[in-house]
Design a protein around this motif. Structure first.
Motif, PDB file in Angstrom:
ATOM      1  N   HIS A  16       0.841  -1.191   0.000  1.00  0.00           N
ATOM      2  CA  HIS A  16       0.000   0.000   0.000  1.00  0.00           C
ATOM      3  C   HIS A  16       0.880   1.247   0.000  1.00  0.00           C
ATOM      4  N   PRO A  17       0.479   2.292  -0.716  1.00  0.00           N
ATOM      5  CA  PRO A  17       1.259   3.531  -0.669  1.00  0.00           C
ATOM      6  C   PRO A  17       1.229   4.087   0.745  1.00  0.00           C
ATOM      7  N   PRO A  18       2.328   4.652   1.229  1.00  0.00           N
ATOM      8  CA  PRO A  18       2.376   5.139   2.599  1.00  0.00           C
ATOM      9  C   PRO A  18       1.526   6.383   2.812  1.00  0.00           C
ATOM     10  N   ILE A  19       1.081   6.566   4.034  1.00  0.00           N
ATOM     11  CA  ILE A  19       0.424   7.799   4.456  1.00  0.00           C
ATOM     12  C   ILE A  19       1.526   8.789   4.830  1.00  0.00           C
ATOM     13  N   LEU A  20       1.480   9.980   4.265  1.00  0.00           N
ATOM     14  CA  LEU A  20       2.517  10.976   4.523  1.00  0.00           C
ATOM     15  C   LEU A  20       2.010  12.012   5.520  1.00  0.00           C
ATOM     16  N   GLU A  89      -3.878   2.334   9.975  1.00  0.00           N
ATOM     17  CA  GLU A  89      -4.966   2.152   9.017  1.00  0.00           C
ATOM     18  C   GLU A  89      -4.611   1.126   7.939  1.00  0.00           C
ATOM     19  N   GLY A  90      -3.883   0.108   8.321  1.00  0.00           N
ATOM     20  CA  GLY A  90      -3.481  -0.930   7.384  1.00  0.00           C
ATOM     21  C   GLY A  90      -2.396  -0.520   6.419  1.00  0.00           C
ATOM     22  N   LYS A  91      -1.776   0.639   6.639  1.00  0.00           N
ATOM     23  CA  LYS A  91      -0.700   1.133   5.791  1.00  0.00           C
ATOM     24  C   LYS A  91       0.487   1.540   6.661  1.00  0.00           C
ATOM     25  N   ILE A  92       1.558   1.959   6.000  1.00  0.00           N
ATOM     26  CA  ILE A  92       2.683   2.534   6.715  1.00  0.00           C
ATOM     27  C   ILE A  92       2.530   4.051   6.712  1.00  0.00           C
ATOM     28  N   LYS A  93       2.630   4.656   7.867  1.00  0.00           N
ATOM     29  CA  LYS A  93       2.566   6.104   7.998  1.00  0.00           C
ATOM     30  C   LYS A  93       3.967   6.643   8.242  1.00  0.00           C
ATOM     31  N   ALA A 192      10.582  -2.851   3.087  1.00  0.00           N
ATOM     32  CA  ALA A 192      11.107  -1.902   4.064  1.00  0.00           C
ATOM     33  C   ALA A 192      12.354  -1.206   3.524  1.00  0.00           C
ATOM     34  N   LYS A 193      13.204  -1.956   2.829  1.00  0.00           N
ATOM     35  CA  LYS A 193      14.398  -1.352   2.240  1.00  0.00           C
ATOM     36  C   LYS A 193      14.009  -0.339   1.166  1.00  0.00           C
ATOM     37  N   ALA A 194      13.008  -0.695   0.346  1.00  0.00           N
ATOM     38  CA  ALA A 194      12.540   0.240  -0.677  1.00  0.00           C
ATOM     39  C   ALA A 194      11.970   1.492  -0.028  1.00  0.00           C
TER      40      ALA A 194
END
Length: 211
Positions: A16-20, A89-93, A192-194
């Motif tokens: 999922h695209p991260p939350i910024l 929310e199921g994503k990476i923030k 995670a590396k990406a």
């Protein structure tokens, strides 16, 4: 020199695209600066002031806007301190933080989502934060912010009482990145590396736009 950290994330946050988001380590006071933390109304949690970016909004601008909304204070924005990421929310923030100083008295009422704001010494601020990843981040970034503020006061004093020249202030070393751990299930992975590479490019782009 920044502090290096390993990157971890939960399986549910992959793909999922991260939350910024962006925020500030906000200082008030001169001889003994205090740090702002805010209490969220719904969650009843004490957190660092921060919030999501609006479409096409620069992270630095978002950080300044969110701090005003959540603390009520206008601020001057200084050096970039680092970033952290965690599952939300199921994503990476991903949240980027800047060193800030409160200006004058409160300029507006707190936003509805925020119940209160406190200005505390570093140790008390860390102890009162409810989210472990924010405790970790402030443990690293707080001393850097306070040290930079102290050096800034000394530079200003020399310029006032010395020969009137202002020496160039050295930028503080950033924390680089703090990643929250899911203690029930964590493991390093390629995404995670990406993400780390993406974050590095984003920070470099932010620095170029701000200069």
């Amino acid at each position: 020199m920044g502090i290096r950290h390993r990157f971890y994330m939960t399986d549910s946050a992959k793909g999922h695209p991260p939350i910024l988001a962006a925020g500030g380590i906000v200082l008030r006071g001169k001889s003994r600066p205090r740090i702002a933390i805010v209490r969220l109304r719904r969650e009843k949690a004490w957190v660092l002031p921060k919030g999501k970016l609006m479409p096409r909004e620069h992270p630095r601008d978002a950080a300044k806007r969110e701090v005003l909304e959540e603390t009520g204070y206008r601020v001057s924005v200084h050096e970039f301190l680092g970033s952290m990421s965690y599952a939300a929310e199921g994503k990476i923030k991903i949240v980027q933080f800047w060193l800030m100083r409160a200006i004058g008295s409160p300029a507006r009422e707190l936003m509805d989502d925020v119940k209160a704001v406190k200005w505390l010494p570093l140790r008390q601020a860390i102890a009162m934060l409810n989210r472990p990843h924010e405790k970790v981040f402030l443990t690293h970034a707080g001393p850097i912010a306070l040290d930079y503020a102290k050096r800034s006061r000394r530079t200003h004093a020399r310029s006032v009482f010395g020969n009137g020249r202002r020496s160039r202030k050295a930028a503080p070393p950033s924390v680089e990145h703090v990643i929250a751990l899911d203690y029930e299930k964590t493991r390093p992975n390629a995404f995670a590396k990406a993400l780390a590479n993406w974050r590095a490019r984003a920070v470099q782009s932010s620095a170029r736009k701000a200069s």
